[in-house]
Write an enzyme that holds these catalytic residues in place. Sequence first.
Site, PDB file in Angstrom:
ATOM      1  N   ARG A 121       0.838  -1.011   0.156  1.00 50.18           N
ATOM      2  CA  ARG A 121       0.130   0.022   0.025  1.00 50.18           C
ATOM      3  C   ARG A 121       0.911   1.054   0.092  1.00 50.18           C
ATOM      4  NH1 ARG A 121      -2.965  -2.830   3.759  1.00 50.18           N
ATOM      5  NH2 ARG A 121      -4.772  -3.889   2.959  1.00 50.18           N
ATOM      6  N   LYS A 143       3.260  11.548 -11.403  1.00 50.80           N
ATOM      7  CA  LYS A 143       2.464  10.254 -12.215  1.00 50.80           C
ATOM      8  C   LYS A 143       3.474   9.204 -12.189  1.00 50.80           C
ATOM      9  CE  LYS A 143       0.485  13.242 -15.530  1.00 50.80           C
ATOM     10  NZ  LYS A 143       0.187  13.243 -17.171  1.00 50.80           N
ATOM     11  N   GLU A 185      10.985  18.975 -24.922  1.00 48.57           N
ATOM     12  CA  GLU A 185      10.303  19.309 -23.946  1.00 48.57           C
ATOM     13  C   GLU A 185      10.511  20.753 -23.272  1.00 48.57           C
ATOM     14  OE1 GLU A 185       7.759  17.648 -23.116  1.00 48.57           O
ATOM     15  OE2 GLU A 185       7.294  18.866 -20.940  1.00 48.57           O
ATOM     16  N   LYS A 225       7.242  23.357 -14.106  1.00 48.42           N
ATOM     17  CA  LYS A 225       6.451  22.323 -14.031  1.00 48.42           C
ATOM     18  C   LYS A 225       6.084  21.992 -12.665  1.00 48.42           C
ATOM     19  CE  LYS A 225       5.272  17.665 -15.301  1.00 48.42           C
ATOM     20  NZ  LYS A 225       5.909  16.443 -15.888  1.00 48.42           N
ATOM     21  N   GLU A 235      -4.523  17.045 -12.815  1.00 46.05           N
ATOM     22  CA  GLU A 235      -4.507  17.434 -14.279  1.00 46.05           C
ATOM     23  C   GLU A 235      -6.043  17.694 -14.632  1.00 46.05           C
ATOM     24  OE1 GLU A 235      -3.252  15.516 -18.462  1.00 46.05           O
ATOM     25  OE2 GLU A 235      -2.176  14.973 -16.633  1.00 46.05           O
ATOM     26  N   ARG A 239      -2.721  22.185 -15.331  1.00 45.65           N
ATOM     27  CA  ARG A 239      -1.791  21.234 -15.841  1.00 45.65           C
ATOM     28  C   ARG A 239      -1.979  21.038 -17.384  1.00 45.65           C
ATOM     29  NH1 ARG A 239       0.319  16.524 -11.993  1.00 45.65           N
ATOM     30  NH2 ARG A 239       1.807  15.264 -13.477  1.00 45.65           N
ATOM     31  N   ASN A 243       0.181  20.011 -22.071  1.00 46.49           N
ATOM     32  CA  ASN A 243      -0.352  19.601 -23.472  1.00 46.49           C
ATOM     33  C   ASN A 243       0.210  20.274 -24.795  1.00 46.49           C
ATOM     34  OD1 ASN A 243      -1.034  17.355 -21.808  1.00 46.49           O
ATOM     35  ND2 ASN A 243      -3.296  17.826 -21.879  1.00 46.49           N
ATOM     36  N   HIS A 246       0.600  18.684 -27.885  1.00 48.65           N
ATOM     37  CA  HIS A 246       0.246  17.037 -27.929  1.00 48.65           C
ATOM     38  C   HIS A 246      -0.979  16.684 -28.714  1.00 48.65           C
ATOM     39  CE1 HIS A 246       3.245  17.151 -24.577  1.00 48.65           C
ATOM     40  NE2 HIS A 246       2.771  15.717 -24.538  1.00 48.65           N
ATOM     41  N   HIS A 250       0.347  13.894 -30.666  1.00 46.04           N
ATOM     42  CA  HIS A 250      -0.200  12.428 -30.336  1.00 46.04           C
ATOM     43  C   HIS A 250      -0.440  11.638 -31.692  1.00 46.04           C
ATOM     44  CE1 HIS A 250      -0.804  12.494 -25.870  1.00 46.04           C
ATOM     45  NE2 HIS A 250       0.433  12.014 -25.929  1.00 46.04           N
ATOM     46  N   HIS A 262       8.337  10.340 -28.949  1.00 44.03           N
ATOM     47  CA  HIS A 262       7.476  11.238 -28.480  1.00 44.03           C
ATOM     48  C   HIS A 262       7.709  12.637 -28.554  1.00 44.03           C
ATOM     49  CE1 HIS A 262       3.980  12.580 -25.875  1.00 44.03           C
ATOM     50  NE2 HIS A 262       5.094  13.030 -25.205  1.00 44.03           N
TER      51      HIS A 262
HETATM   52  N1  LIG Z   1       5.517  10.218 -15.369  1.00 39.63           N
HETATM   53  C1  LIG Z   1       5.408  11.346 -16.159  1.00 39.63           C
HETATM   54  O1  LIG Z   1       4.920  12.378 -15.927  1.00 39.63           O
HETATM   55  C2  LIG Z   1       6.018  11.112 -17.394  1.00 39.63           C
HETATM   56  C3  LIG Z   1       6.104  12.172 -18.482  1.00 39.63           C
HETATM   57  C4  LIG Z   1       6.603  12.216 -19.442  1.00 39.63           C
HETATM   58  C5  LIG Z   1       7.272  10.925 -19.921  1.00 39.63           C
HETATM   59  N2  LIG Z   1       6.924   9.767 -19.058  1.00 39.63           N
HETATM   60  C6  LIG Z   1       7.469   8.600 -19.561  1.00 39.63           C
HETATM   61  O2  LIG Z   1       8.672   8.393 -19.664  1.00 39.63           O
HETATM   62  C7  LIG Z   1       9.174   7.412 -20.485  1.00 39.63           C
HETATM   63  C8  LIG Z   1      10.412   8.015 -21.524  1.00 39.63           C
HETATM   64  O3  LIG Z   1      11.350   8.581 -20.824  1.00 39.63           O
HETATM   65  P1  LIG Z   1      12.870   8.426 -21.123  1.00 39.63           P
HETATM   66  O4  LIG Z   1      12.862   9.181 -22.686  1.00 39.63           O
HETATM   67  O5  LIG Z   1      13.614   8.678 -20.084  1.00 39.63           O
HETATM   68  O6  LIG Z   1      12.861   6.846 -21.515  1.00 39.63           O
HETATM   69  P2  LIG Z   1      13.788   5.621 -21.145  1.00 39.63           P
HETATM   70  O7  LIG Z   1      13.519   5.582 -19.640  1.00 39.63           O
HETATM   71  O8  LIG Z   1      13.601   4.569 -21.973  1.00 39.63           O
HETATM   72  O9  LIG Z   1      15.353   6.106 -21.280  1.00 39.63           O
HETATM   73  C9  LIG Z   1      15.866   6.512 -22.711  1.00 39.63           C
HETATM   74  C10 LIG Z   1      16.835   5.552 -22.854  1.00 39.63           C
HETATM   75  O10 LIG Z   1      18.084   6.180 -22.505  1.00 39.63           O
HETATM   76  C11 LIG Z   1      18.705   5.323 -21.666  1.00 39.63           C
HETATM   77  N3  LIG Z   1      19.140   6.230 -20.604  1.00 39.63           N
HETATM   78  C12 LIG Z   1      18.534   6.856 -19.511  1.00 39.63           C
HETATM   79  N4  LIG Z   1      19.340   7.523 -18.919  1.00 39.63           N
HETATM   80  C13 LIG Z   1      20.862   7.344 -19.434  1.00 39.63           C
HETATM   81  C14 LIG Z   1      22.123   8.223 -19.249  1.00 39.63           C
HETATM   82  N5  LIG Z   1      22.257   8.919 -18.374  1.00 39.63           N
HETATM   83  N6  LIG Z   1      23.192   7.495 -20.009  1.00 39.63           N
HETATM   84  C15 LIG Z   1      22.742   6.711 -20.970  1.00 39.63           C
HETATM   85  N7  LIG Z   1      21.613   6.069 -21.581  1.00 39.63           N
HETATM   86  C16 LIG Z   1      20.743   6.448 -20.544  1.00 39.63           C
HETATM   87  C17 LIG Z   1      17.770   4.219 -21.070  1.00 39.63           C
HETATM   88  O11 LIG Z   1      18.332   3.048 -20.818  1.00 39.63           O
HETATM   89  C18 LIG Z   1      16.736   4.274 -22.590  1.00 39.63           C
HETATM   90  O12 LIG Z   1      17.388   3.340 -23.251  1.00 39.63           O
HETATM   91  C19 LIG Z   1       7.979   7.084 -21.308  1.00 39.63           C
HETATM   92  O13 LIG Z   1       7.694   5.829 -20.884  1.00 39.63           O
HETATM   93  C20 LIG Z   1       6.868   8.171 -20.899  1.00 39.63           C
HETATM   94  O14 LIG Z   1       5.696   7.477 -20.952  1.00 39.63           O
HETATM   95  C21 LIG Z   1       6.419   9.872 -17.893  1.00 39.63           C
END
Ligand SMILES: NC(=O)c1ccc[n+]([C@@H]2O[C@H](COP(=O)([O-])OP(=O)(O)OC[C@H]3O[C@@H](n4cnc5c(N)ncnc54)[C@H](O)[C@@H]3O)[C@@H](O)[C@H]2O)c1
Length: 356
Positions: A121, A143, A185, A225, A235, A239, A243, A246, A250, A262
């Site tokens: 929990r 999130k 971003e 943010k 949201e 918030r 978007n 987006h 999307h 993305h």
């Molecule tokens: N929770 C939220 O509010 C929110 C917001 C935006 C995106 N997201 C999510 O985040 C994800 C995308 O994030 P991301 O782009 O970090 O993806 P990711 O975690 O897949 O990282 C991208 C790649 O970079 C590598 N990597 C990460 N840090 C590194 C570093 N310092 N050196 C070398 N390699 C490294 C990872 O292993 C991966 O292969 C998606 O799943 C998306 O849905 C969540």
Amino acid sequence: MIEENNEIILKNYRIKIQTGLLHQLEEFIKPLWSQRQVALITDDNVGPLYAATVEKQLNKMNYKVVVLTIPAGEASKSWRQVQRVIELLAQNNFVRSDGIIALGGGVVGDLAGFIASIYMRGISLIQIPTSLLAQVDSSVGGKTAIDLPAGKNMVGTFYQPDLVLIDSTTIKTLPKRMLVEGYGEIVKCAALVGGRFWAIVQRVNEPEDIIRQAEKLIYASVSFKAGVVQQDEKETGLRKLLNFGHTFGHAVELLEDGRLMHGEAVAIGMVHVMAVFEQKGMTVSGTTAAISERLERVGLPLDAPELGTPAFYRAIQHDKKIRGDQLTLVYVKKIGEPAFFPLKTAELKNWLGAAI
Ligand SMILES: NC(=O)c1ccc[n+]([C@@H]2O[C@H](COP(=O)([O-])OP(=O)(O)OC[C@H]3O[C@@H](n4cnc5c(N)ncnc54)[C@H](O)[C@@H]3O)[C@@H](O)[C@H]2O)c1
């Protein structure tokens, strides 16, 4: 819980941004976490680069550390990994007073955050985001999510960490395409905020400048943010500003079926939604070009062949962020002056006309 001036603060946490922070964990973690077991969740790209540095310091602080590595990539945001990690936590006798540290990009952050929110929990969580996208976006706001075959982020929770530690030097090891994607971003936030933030973005004229300006860029994005999220945790209103780009983005991302990241799709979405508002005289002339230039300088894409096609409108109709038959387009009247434009989804095509 803190009660102050007729306000109740349910959870208040610190986001620390500092160069070299990955080597100074004790100063921030030790005052916050009593003796406990810590699960260090990372992926198989980030683990070999940074897990030993983190583990060594946690051991020095006398925490008992279990490193749990997931395969890198979006496919790990799955029930399978949730079950695997949760079973490993149980086998290692993790209890509610123990903790999870997420060391990695958005995938690790979303998965570890989700697990932290449901294991017994809810178990304490610290985020150490290592990708630029995770540092400016996914680690702030609470999130968490995993994906279903029916769509991305379909199962998740809102769960705030105890602490977020951002060391901008980790982005030096990111593949260039991911560095630039995360920067998209940042441009989005800067266009919404304007002022000093937009001025910092003017200094980024090639991908290497992202690393040179990283600390300032990350701080500006996170403080924007955090401000938005604090006012609108679930949201429902403000918030939605985030978007920006987006709705079109999307749709293009979906139609490109994995070829666009993305952040690249959002860059395209931003430029084209702005072009529409500028053509309609609702945006100061030149604003679209100013945003496009910032994105183009680092090599982000600005166009996609699907824009304005029947498939594009169908994809927008199925966007899960669109409630009922109403959608809200986010744009800026000028840099730093965001606005919402609500519209019936069915009327979008007519309203856009030849503007797209
Ligand atoms: N929770 C939220 O509010 C929110 C917001 C935006 C995106 N997201 C999510 O985040 C994800 C995308 O994030 P991301 O782009 O970090 O993806 P990711 O975690 O897949 O990282 C991208 C790649 O970079 C590598 N990597 C990460 N840090 C590194 C570093 N310092 N050196 C070398 N390699 C490294 C990872 O292993 C991966 O292969 C998606 O799943 C998306 O849905 C969540």
